[in-house]
Design a protein around this motif. Structure first.
Motif, short mmCIF file in Angstrom:
data_model
loop_
_atom_site.label_atom_id
_atom_site.label_comp_id
_atom_site.label_asym_id
_atom_site.label_seq_id
_atom_site.Cartn_x
_atom_site.Cartn_y
_atom_site.Cartn_z
N THR A 184 16.17 -4.06 83.09
CA THR A 184 16.63 -3.30 84.05
C THR A 184 18.31 -3.16 84.97
OG1 THR A 184 14.41 -4.16 84.41
CG2 THR A 184 15.39 -4.24 86.74
N ILE A 185 18.46 -2.54 84.96
CA ILE A 185 19.84 -2.31 85.63
C ILE A 185 20.21 -2.68 86.84
CG2 ILE A 185 22.45 -1.63 84.88
CD1 ILE A 185 21.16 -1.06 81.81
N SER A 186 20.94 -3.60 87.36
CA SER A 186 21.66 -3.08 89.07
C SER A 186 22.82 -2.03 88.75
CB SER A 186 21.74 -4.13 89.70
OG SER A 186 22.23 -3.98 90.61
N LEU A 187 22.67 -1.02 90.03
CA LEU A 187 23.59 -0.18 90.36
C LEU A 187 23.62 0.03 91.63
CD1 LEU A 187 21.65 2.86 91.15
CD2 LEU A 187 21.26 2.68 88.98
N ASP A 188 24.63 0.25 92.30
CA ASP A 188 25.25 0.91 93.57
C ASP A 188 24.79 2.65 93.91
OD1 ASP A 188 26.43 1.12 95.95
OD2 ASP A 188 28.16 -0.09 95.60
N ASP A 189 23.02 2.21 94.92
CA ASP A 189 22.86 3.01 95.12
C ASP A 189 23.57 4.39 95.68
OD1 ASP A 189 23.00 2.21 97.99
OD2 ASP A 189 20.86 2.60 98.20
N ARG A 190 24.91 4.16 96.19
CA ARG A 190 26.46 5.27 96.49
C ARG A 190 26.72 5.77 95.55
NH1 ARG A 190 30.13 1.24 99.72
NH2 ARG A 190 29.49 0.19 98.30
N PHE A 191 26.83 5.45 94.19
CA PHE A 191 27.14 5.74 92.95
C PHE A 191 26.10 6.43 92.18
CE2 PHE A 191 30.29 4.30 95.61
CZ PHE A 191 30.71 4.33 96.16
N GLY A 192 24.77 5.77 91.93
CA GLY A 192 24.38 5.22 90.42
C GLY A 192 24.89 5.43 89.68
N PHE A 193 26.23 4.46 88.90
CA PHE A 193 26.24 3.52 87.95
C PHE A 193 25.73 2.19 87.36
CE2 PHE A 193 29.18 7.51 88.98
CZ PHE A 193 28.95 8.66 87.89
N PRO A 194 25.45 1.88 87.02
CA PRO A 194 25.73 0.46 86.24
C PRO A 194 26.77 -0.99 87.27
CG PRO A 194 26.11 1.34 84.69
CD PRO A 194 26.10 2.34 85.32
N THR A 195 25.92 -2.07 88.00
CA THR A 195 27.04 -3.40 88.20
C THR A 195 26.02 -3.19 87.53
OG1 THR A 195 25.21 -3.00 89.96
CG2 THR A 195 27.19 -1.83 90.06
N SER A 196 25.45 -4.19 86.98
CA SER A 196 25.52 -5.56 86.90
C SER A 196 23.70 -5.49 86.10
CB SER A 196 25.18 -6.57 87.80
OG SER A 196 24.38 -6.74 88.75
N PHE A 206 28.74 -4.97 80.25
CA PHE A 206 28.87 -4.58 78.83
C PHE A 206 27.93 -4.60 77.85
CE2 PHE A 206 31.49 -5.37 75.14
CZ PHE A 206 32.35 -4.55 74.92
N GLN A 207 27.24 -5.89 77.58
CA GLN A 207 26.19 -6.54 77.16
C GLN A 207 24.68 -5.52 77.54
OE1 GLN A 207 27.81 -10.84 76.13
NE2 GLN A 207 26.02 -10.54 77.67
N SER A 208 24.50 -5.28 78.40
CA SER A 208 23.13 -4.83 78.53
C SER A 208 23.13 -2.41 78.08
CB SER A 208 22.59 -4.76 80.62
OG SER A 208 23.41 -4.00 81.09
N VAL A 209 24.22 -2.63 78.65
CA VAL A 209 24.15 -0.61 78.71
C VAL A 209 24.63 -0.75 77.18
CG1 VAL A 209 24.57 -0.40 80.91
CG2 VAL A 209 26.34 0.03 79.00
N LEU A 210 25.14 -1.55 76.10
CA LEU A 210 26.03 -1.13 75.18
C LEU A 210 24.28 -1.19 73.91
CD1 LEU A 210 29.66 -1.71 74.23
CD2 LEU A 210 28.09 0.13 73.96
N GLN A 211 23.51 -1.14 72.71
CA GLN A 211 23.07 -1.08 71.98
C GLN A 211 24.19 -2.23 71.19
OE1 GLN A 211 20.88 1.97 70.12
NE2 GLN A 211 19.53 1.27 71.82
N SER A 212 23.86 -3.13 70.38
CA SER A 212 24.50 -4.16 69.47
C SER A 212 25.68 -4.27 70.11
CB SER A 212 24.80 -3.60 68.17
OG SER A 212 23.11 -3.47 67.77
N ALA A 213 26.45 -4.75 71.56
CA ALA A 213 27.25 -4.64 71.98
C ALA A 213 28.55 -5.88 70.47
CB ALA A 213 27.30 -5.39 73.68
#
Length: 209
Positions: free
Chosen positions: A80-92, A114-121
């Motif tokens: 589960t990835i957080s985002l700013d709903d004014r933009f829709g891109f991951p923030t944490s 970096f660690q959560s959205v990349l597979q095998s970061a």
């Protein structure tokens, strides 16, 4: 018949000098080529990580669009990835009810993206810690992302920027492994890395002149 004896003869001083000169010329030719190959490999690795990050960020944005543009998190590969709903891109990463905005990023939240959205970061650490076993350092550039228009039409200024520096391009303190000088968008000279803007989703590779 006279006795025949085998004779052993070494190299003369002139011959040794000639051999040393030839080896020196070969080394002078080969070393720069080897260094170029190393630089090319590092650049290719950097481009690959940047491409993967950009693709993953795009997946988060696409899921946010599918969900109706009104949610503050999405689920990507079970995370589960957080985002700013004014933009829709991951923030944490989502932590309880806390939502990280594009103007409230931190070193930790940039690392989470970096660690959560990349597979095998790639192995990474915050920029002011021991980086000897890492491939990237992570740092937030507060307010360095400029002003971006949100989906509600308002101008959002002071957007933060996530900086991911390639450790191979940094100088580490021999005693504690901490980069010196501290990596930023303007230092040290020759440093290479990736920037991520959580308001635009833009991922860019850079090299400090």
């Amino acid at each position: 018949m006279p006795n025949s004896r085998s004779r052993q003869q070494g190299f003369s001083l002139i011959e040794l000098v000639i051999v040393i000169v030839i080896l020196g010329l070969l080394a002078a030719t080969a070393i720069p080529r080897f260094l170029n190959v190393t630089d090319d490999a590092e650049d290719a690795s950097l481009d690959g990580v940047a491409g993967g990050l950009a693709t993953a960020v795009g997946f988060v944005r696409a899921q946010w669009e599918v969900d109706g543009r009104n949610n503050t998190n999405v689920v990507l590969d079970g995370t589960t990835i957080s985002l700013d709903d004014r933009f829709g891109f991951p923030t944490s990463l989502t932590s309880g009810t806390a939502i990280v905005s594009v103007t409230g990023m931190s070193n930790d939240s940039c690392q989470e993206v970096f660690q959560s959205v990349l597979q095998s970061a790639p192995r990474n650490v915050v920029f002011n810690t021991d980086a000897r076993s890492a491939r990237y350092t992570v740092r937030v550039g507060n307010g360095q992302g400029g002003t971006v228009v949100g989906n509600d039409g308002t101008n959002v200024g002071g957007v933060d920027l996530c900086l991911y520096h390639q450790v191979a391009s940094l100088t580490l303190n021999q005693n504690n492994g901490i980069p010196s000088p501290a990596p930023s968008l303007t230092a040290p000279s020759g440093a290479k890395g990736i920037t991520y803007n959580p308001a635009t989703g833009q991922v860019i590779t850079f090299e400090v002149p």
